[in-house]
Design a protein around this motif. Structure first.
Motif, mmCIF file in Angstrom:
data_model
loop_
_atom_site.group_PDB
_atom_site.id
_atom_site.type_symbol
_atom_site.label_atom_id
_atom_site.label_comp_id
_atom_site.label_asym_id
_atom_site.label_seq_id
_atom_site.Cartn_x
_atom_site.Cartn_y
_atom_site.Cartn_z
ATOM 1 N N LEU A 30 0.839 -1.193 0.000
ATOM 2 C CA LEU A 30 0.000 0.000 0.000
ATOM 3 C C LEU A 30 0.879 1.249 0.000
ATOM 4 O O LEU A 30 0.599 2.221 -0.721
ATOM 5 C CB LEU A 30 -0.919 -0.021 1.218
ATOM 6 N N ARG A 44 3.898 1.576 -1.210
ATOM 7 C CA ARG A 44 4.503 1.765 -2.529
ATOM 8 C C ARG A 44 3.518 2.398 -3.508
ATOM 9 O O ARG A 44 3.899 3.245 -4.334
ATOM 10 C CB ARG A 44 5.022 0.428 -3.056
ATOM 11 N N ARG A 45 2.264 1.982 -3.440
ATOM 12 C CA ARG A 45 1.250 2.589 -4.316
ATOM 13 C C ARG A 45 1.092 4.081 -4.001
ATOM 14 O O ARG A 45 0.948 4.907 -4.908
ATOM 15 C CB ARG A 45 -0.087 1.867 -4.146
ATOM 16 N N ASP A 91 4.106 5.884 -5.371
ATOM 17 C CA ASP A 91 3.997 6.046 -6.819
ATOM 18 C C ASP A 91 3.009 7.148 -7.199
ATOM 19 O O ASP A 91 3.107 7.733 -8.287
ATOM 20 C CB ASP A 91 3.577 4.727 -7.473
ATOM 21 N N TRP A 130 -4.257 -5.601 -0.228
ATOM 22 C CA TRP A 130 -3.054 -4.790 -0.448
ATOM 23 C C TRP A 130 -1.880 -5.750 -0.418
ATOM 24 O O TRP A 130 -1.526 -6.303 0.620
ATOM 25 C CB TRP A 130 -2.911 -3.733 0.659
ATOM 26 N N ASP A 144 -8.421 -4.214 -7.599
ATOM 27 C CA ASP A 144 -7.358 -3.279 -7.227
ATOM 28 C C ASP A 144 -7.696 -2.744 -5.842
ATOM 29 O O ASP A 144 -8.432 -1.766 -5.694
ATOM 30 C CB ASP A 144 -7.251 -2.143 -8.238
ATOM 31 N N ALA A 203 -6.138 -1.139 -3.630
ATOM 32 C CA ALA A 203 -5.667 0.182 -3.209
ATOM 33 C C ALA A 203 -6.407 1.320 -3.901
ATOM 34 O O ALA A 203 -6.323 2.470 -3.456
ATOM 35 C CB ALA A 203 -4.167 0.315 -3.479
ATOM 36 N N LEU A 235 -6.736 5.200 -2.591
ATOM 37 C CA LEU A 235 -5.966 6.232 -3.281
ATOM 38 C C LEU A 235 -6.874 7.332 -3.828
ATOM 39 O O LEU A 235 -6.522 8.518 -3.775
ATOM 40 C CB LEU A 235 -5.156 5.609 -4.427
#
Length: 404
Positions: free
Chosen positions: A20, A22-23, A26, A217, A389, A391, A395
């Motif tokens: 999570l 890392r997302r 990004d 996640w 998905d 996350a 997000l």
């Protein structure tokens, strides 16, 4: 936005938040994870900032097992909770614009967020709101309760969870200059995103608004990780092995369990990869390879089945890989996930850890592998989970708040 993820517990309570995180990274955010010191390398190896919170979960589980009275066990828990409270406050004081909290430390995260004026979002790995549809993980006498019984059992779980941190929250409020209100509970936080698949646990119809089931996640794989040559050679030397590991469970029982596992593997006539975990499992013989930490997303698809303690993270990894399971639950939320695997059709009936023998484990492995429906259902579920998905909704929510 500076985002701090707060979690506590074993590796399975930390690893999903690396993915999570890392997302979020990004997406342009600054991300730090507050966790116990044994997981500093795991967090840092995934490219995320690390902030320490005191506590040794492996030592705590070991000390709990050695406690000679309920009072001694409660004293250990209080000391752990107080240390965690101080650590959460210090981690948040390091700076953040948003807190994401696991369900365990949620009362501490909410209290600290209130003191620092920082919004808090729940990011829970297990169901944490009472429902009439099923008893929550950790429910007492969870079988056949019916809707009213399920709801009552769930409320009891939440009361007990709140009680673990009640004293620590009171002291933390005093330390942070907050009014001495009733201690915060996980249910006080909104919104909440649950990090598991709705195909595994559909969102209950009676959950309150602002409480969602987002999807899994997935743990990030450490940068530049490569599988050990010994492991790749073993995998190539014969048919897919069975994975056997008990994660953070059974510390100090390595010798007994290693002998048991070796006999069970021989009884089932399979090859096996045995993960040491906190128990210190090992194996002997040409058909058994003992390993340390290996990313489950790499290893599990290369196995015939996974034998595990049914922790939330390992359960998820097995489902993602599309392989059948032999759940051996020990404690906490594990009986819940073990039962869910059986209900989903990807595993035979759970084998409780206290009933574990070489004969029972060997027979359970045989039962798992000899029923094609288990693998068929696992493959089907994995296909559905891969399309999710987990996350994305979180997000999107954070993005909308950031834009506002």
């Amino acid at each position: 936005m500076r985002i701090l993820i707060i979690t506590a517990g074993s590796r399975g309570d930390v690893a999903p938040f690396t993915g999570l995180g890392r997302r979020l990274l990004d997406a342009g955010h600054q991300v730090a994870v507050a966790a116990h010191p044994p997981f500093a390398a795991l967090v840092g190896g995934c490219g995320l900032d690390y902030r320490p919170v005191p506590g040794d979960p492996q030592g705590l589980i070991r000390d709990w097992s050695r406690a000679t009275s309920r009072e001694e066990a409660q004293a250990l828990t209080r000391a752990y909770a107080d240390g965690l409270a101080d650590g959460v406050a210090e981690a948040v004081a390091g700076g953040a614009d948003l807190l994401l909290t696991a369900s365990g430390p949620a009362p501490l995260s909410r209290t600290t967020g209130e003191a620092f004026g920082i919004p808090v979002i729940g990011t829970y790995l297990v169901p944490a709101f009472a429902t009439g549809e099923f008893p929550l993980p950790n429910a007492r006498n969870a079988d056949g309760l019916g809707p009213e019984g399920n709801l009552a059992a769930g409320r009891d779980v939440l009361r007990r969870a709140e009680g673990v941190f009640a004293g620590s929250v009171t002291r933390l409020r005093t330390r942070l200059g907050l009014p001495a209100d009733a201690p915060s509970a996980p249910g006080d936080i909104r919104p909440v995103f649950h990090g598991f698949s709705p195909l595994v646990v559909p969102r209950p119809q009676d959950w309150p608004s602002g409480v969602e089931v987002a999807g899994y996640w997935w743990p990030a794989r450490p940068d530049r990780w490569q599988p050990p040559a010994e492991l790749t050679d073993f995998l190539q030397a014969g048919p897919p092995p069975v994975f056997i590991g008990f994660g953070s469970m059974a510390a100090g029982q390595g010798e007994r369990l290693s002998e048991l596992v070796t006999a069970a593997v021989k009884r089932a006539g399979v090859r096996a990869v045995v993960q040491a975990g906190w128990a210190g499992l090992s194996g002997c013989g040409g058909d058994v390879l003992a390993i340390g930490d290996v990313p489950h997303d790499w290893l599990f698809p290369r196995t015939a089945a996974v034998v595990h303690h049914a922790g939330a993270g390992t359960t998820a990894a097995g489902l993602r890989a599309g392989v059948p399971a032999v759940p051996v639950p020990v404690m906490a939320d594990q009986p819940f996930w073990a039962s869910r695997l059986h209900q989903l059709g990807v595993a035979p009936r759970p084998l409780p850890f206290q009933d574990l023998t070489a004969e029972a484990l060997g027979d359970a492995i045989t039962a798992c592998l000899s029923e094609p429906a288990h693998r068929h259902r696992a493959t089907e579920l994995a296909r559905g989970i891969a399309a999710e998905d987990g996350a994305a909704s979180l997000l999107a929510h954070i993005g909308s708040q950031d834009a506002g």
